[in-house]
Design a protein around this motif. Structure first.
Motif, mmCIF file in Angstrom:
data_model
loop_
_atom_site.group_PDB
_atom_site.id
_atom_site.type_symbol
_atom_site.label_atom_id
_atom_site.label_comp_id
_atom_site.label_asym_id
_atom_site.label_seq_id
_atom_site.Cartn_x
_atom_site.Cartn_y
_atom_site.Cartn_z
ATOM 1 N N ARG A 91 58.329 8.989 -26.443
ATOM 2 C CA ARG A 91 58.718 9.752 -27.632
ATOM 3 C C ARG A 91 57.603 9.897 -28.665
ATOM 4 O O ARG A 91 57.432 10.973 -29.234
ATOM 5 N N GLY B 244 61.033 2.900 -32.383
ATOM 6 C CA GLY B 244 60.309 4.095 -32.803
ATOM 7 C C GLY B 244 59.176 3.881 -33.778
ATOM 8 O O GLY B 244 58.708 4.827 -34.415
ATOM 9 N N ARG C 273 63.223 7.683 -33.096
ATOM 10 C CA ARG C 273 61.843 7.654 -32.602
ATOM 11 C C ARG C 273 61.089 8.924 -32.974
ATOM 12 O O ARG C 273 59.955 8.876 -33.462
ATOM 13 N N PHE C 274 61.700 10.080 -32.730
ATOM 14 C CA PHE C 274 61.057 11.346 -33.073
ATOM 15 C C PHE C 274 60.771 11.433 -34.572
ATOM 16 O O PHE C 274 59.675 11.820 -34.992
ATOM 17 N N HIS D 167 64.799 18.641 -32.556
ATOM 18 C CA HIS D 167 64.953 17.885 -31.311
ATOM 19 C C HIS D 167 66.418 17.878 -30.900
ATOM 20 O O HIS D 167 67.306 18.183 -31.698
ATOM 21 N N THR E 102 61.514 5.393 -21.634
ATOM 22 C CA THR E 102 61.839 6.501 -22.527
ATOM 23 C C THR E 102 61.215 6.276 -23.894
ATOM 24 O O THR E 102 60.639 7.192 -24.495
ATOM 25 N N SER E 103 61.299 5.060 -24.392
ATOM 26 C CA SER E 103 60.829 4.737 -25.745
ATOM 27 C C SER E 103 59.365 5.102 -25.942
ATOM 28 O O SER E 103 58.993 5.678 -26.972
ATOM 29 N N ASP F 112 66.626 8.107 -29.727
ATOM 30 C CA ASP F 112 65.542 9.088 -29.741
ATOM 31 C C ASP F 112 65.408 9.814 -31.069
ATOM 32 O O ASP F 112 64.308 10.162 -31.487
#
Length: 412
Positions: free
Chosen positions: A95, A323, A127-128, A116, A91-92, A124
Motif C-alpha cells: 500500500r 500504515g 494505509r493509503f 481509493h 498486502t500491508s 487499507d
C-alpha cells in the motif's frame, strides 16, 4: 472551466470498477485510473481498455515490481517482521508504494484529489491515507465507501455486482464466488464471502480451486528439493549459486514454494480499526525467504544486537500493518535494522518438502560460530575456561538468593 481531476487507485476488481463509474457520475470529474503492476500477472490483462471503457480519461499502468521487491519487501524482511506471529504483511507492504506513485501522478497531472476503493471497515483506507498525509498533505482524499450516498446505493456486494452487470463492466466476483482476492509479488490474500465464517475449512480438498500460487502440501511432490540462498548484508542475492536481483529472487522462490505447498496461512487477525477479521494467505516465496534469512542471522548476528532487533519486531510489524511506513518512527527503526544486517552474509541451504522448510546447513565468511569454543571436547583455543562459569553463576544468582531470603523471613 476545466473539470476536477481525481486519480483513482484502480485494480479492475469489482469495487474499483464500480467506483470509477460512480466517481465520474457523482463528481462530474475527470478520472485518471492508476494501476501499480506489483506482480498481479494476468490480472492486468485488458485493464487499460476496461478502465477507458468504464469512463477513465487516462490510464497509468506502471511496472513497480523492481521497486517493490528492492525498496519495500527486502527492507521489511531484514526486520524479521511478522504480524501476530503469522502474517508476512503481503498486502500491508504494497500500500505505501501504491500511494507513493499515486501521489506522484496526481502532482504530474494537476489533480486535486486521489481516491481509493478501500472499505470503511478495513486497514487499507488507513494505509493509503496515512501515506498520502505523509507525502502530499495538500491532496484531498476521496473514500467512497465512507460516503453515506455510496453506501446507500451499494449496501452489499450483490448490489455492486448488479450495477456492474447493468453497466456492462466485467468483473471476476459473482454471487457464486463472492470472496475477494488481492495479489502481488509477495502474496495473494483471500477474504470475505464464505471465509467470513471462521469454522469454514479453507484447507479442504473441495476448496482447493480457490488457491492460485500453491498446491496443497498433500499434492506437493513426494521428492524433496534442496535450495541454497546466498545473502549479502541481510539481502538474498543468489539462488543455487546464480546471482539474482530481488525481483528475480521473489519470482523464483514463489515458483519453488508454490510447487512444494509452502506458505499457506489461515488466520483471524486484529485490524487496526478495531475488529477481528479472517484472511487466507498464500506467501510461498516470502515464507522461504523469511526462514532462510533467520537461519543466516543465527550464524552471523551478535547476540545482543539480535535480541534488541527482535524486541522491536512487534513494533515494526504493527507500524507496517497499520500504515505508518513513511512515519519517522519506522524510518528510525529501519536505520537500526539496516545496521543490524551489516554482517548477515553467507549461504543457507534448505530442504523443501510438502509444506515444510527444513534447515540443511548454513555457512558464512563472517560466522560468529567458533567450533573450537563451542565444542564439548577439549578446547584447543583455550578461549573458554569452564571454571569461569562458577563465578558467573554466583553473580547472577546473588539477587535471586537475596530475594528468596527476604520472602522466607517475611513468612516467619
Amino acid at each position: 472551466m476545466a473539470k476536477e481531476k481525481i486519480v483513482l487507485a484502480y485494480s479492475g476488481g469489482l469495487d474499483t470498477s464500480v467506483i470509477l463509474k460512480w466517481l465520474k457520475e457523482t463528481y462530474d470529474a475527470e478520472i485518471i485510473a492508476f494501476t501499480a503492476d506489483i506482480g498481479q500477472r494476468d490480472e492486468l490483462d485488458g485493464l487499460e481498455a476496461k478502465a477507458l471503457a468504464t469512463g477513465a480519461s487516462k490510464v497509468y499502468i506502471d511496472d513497480l515490481r523492481d521497486e517493490f521487491a528492492s525498496d519495500f519487501i527486502y527492507p521489511m524482511f531484514q526486520s524479521g517482521a511478522l504480524y501476530e506471529g503469522q502474517y508476512l504483511l503481503g498486502t500491508s507492504i504494497a500500500r505505501p508504494l501504491i500511494a507513493k506513485r499515486m501521489v506522484e501522478i496526481a502532482r504530474a497531472e494537476g489533480a486535486t484529489a486521489i481516491a481509493h476503493g478501500a472499505t470503511g471497515k478495513g486497514n487499507d483506507q488507513v494505509r493509503f491515507e496515512l501515506a498520502a498525509a505523509a507525502l502530499a498533505p495538500e491532496l484531498k482524499v476521496i473514500a467512497p465507501w465512507r460516503s453515506e450516498q455510496f453506501r446507500q446505493e451499494f449496501p452489499g456486494r450483490a448490489e455492486m455486482i448488479a450495477y456492474a452487470e447493468k453497466h456492462k463492466i466485467p468483473v471476476q466476483a459473482s454471487a457464486a464466488k463472492p470472496y475477494s482476492m488481492d495479489r502481488n509479488l509477495l502474496h495473494i490474500s483471500f477474504e470475505s464471502g464464505m471465509l467470513e465464517d471462521p469454522w469454514f475449512d479453507s484447507s479442504a480438498e473441495s476448496n482447493e480451486g480457490m488457491y492460485v500460487l500453491s498446491v496443497s502440501p498433500e499434492n506437493a511432490p513426494d521428492q524433496a528439493e534442496y535450495l541454497e540462498l546466498g545473502f549479502e548484508q541481510g539481502n538474498c542475492v543468489s539462488l543455487n549459486g546464480e546471482s539474482m536481483n530481488p525481483l528475480q529472487v521473489m519470482d523464483k522462490l514463489n515458483e519453488l514454494g508454490g510447487k512444494h505447498g509452502i506458505g499457506r496461512v489461515d488466520m483471524v487477525e486484529n485490524r487496526f480499526v478495531g475488529m477481528k477479521s479472517r484472511g487466507v494467505y498464500e506467501t510461498p516465496g516470502g515464507t522461504i525467504l523469511f526462514a532462510a534469512h533467520r537461519k543466516m542471522e543465527s550464524l552471523t548476528m551478535d547476540r545482543d544486537v539480535m535480541h534488541l532487533r527482535d524486541s522491536l519486531i512487534s513494533k515494526y510489524s504493527t507500524l507496517v500493518y497499520n500504515g505508518f511506513w513513511f512515519a519517522p518512527e519506522r524510518l528510525a527503526l529501519q536505520a537500526l535494522v539496516t545496521e543490524s544486517q551489516r554482517n548477515v552474509t553467507g549461504t543457507v541451504r534448505v530442504k523443501l518438502y510438502k509444506g515444510n522448510i527444513i534447515a540443511a546447513g548454513v555457512k558464512s565468511p563472517v560466522s560468529l560460530y567458533n567450533p573450537d569454543i563451542a565444542t564439548m571436547e577439549a578446547d584447543p583455543s583455550q578461549a573458554y575456561d569452564q571454571g569461569d562459569a562458577t563465578g558467573f553463576i554466583h553473580l547472577n544468582a546473588l539477587r535471586l538468593k537475596v530475594s528468596s531470603g527476604v520472602e522466607q523471613n517475611a513468612r516467619k
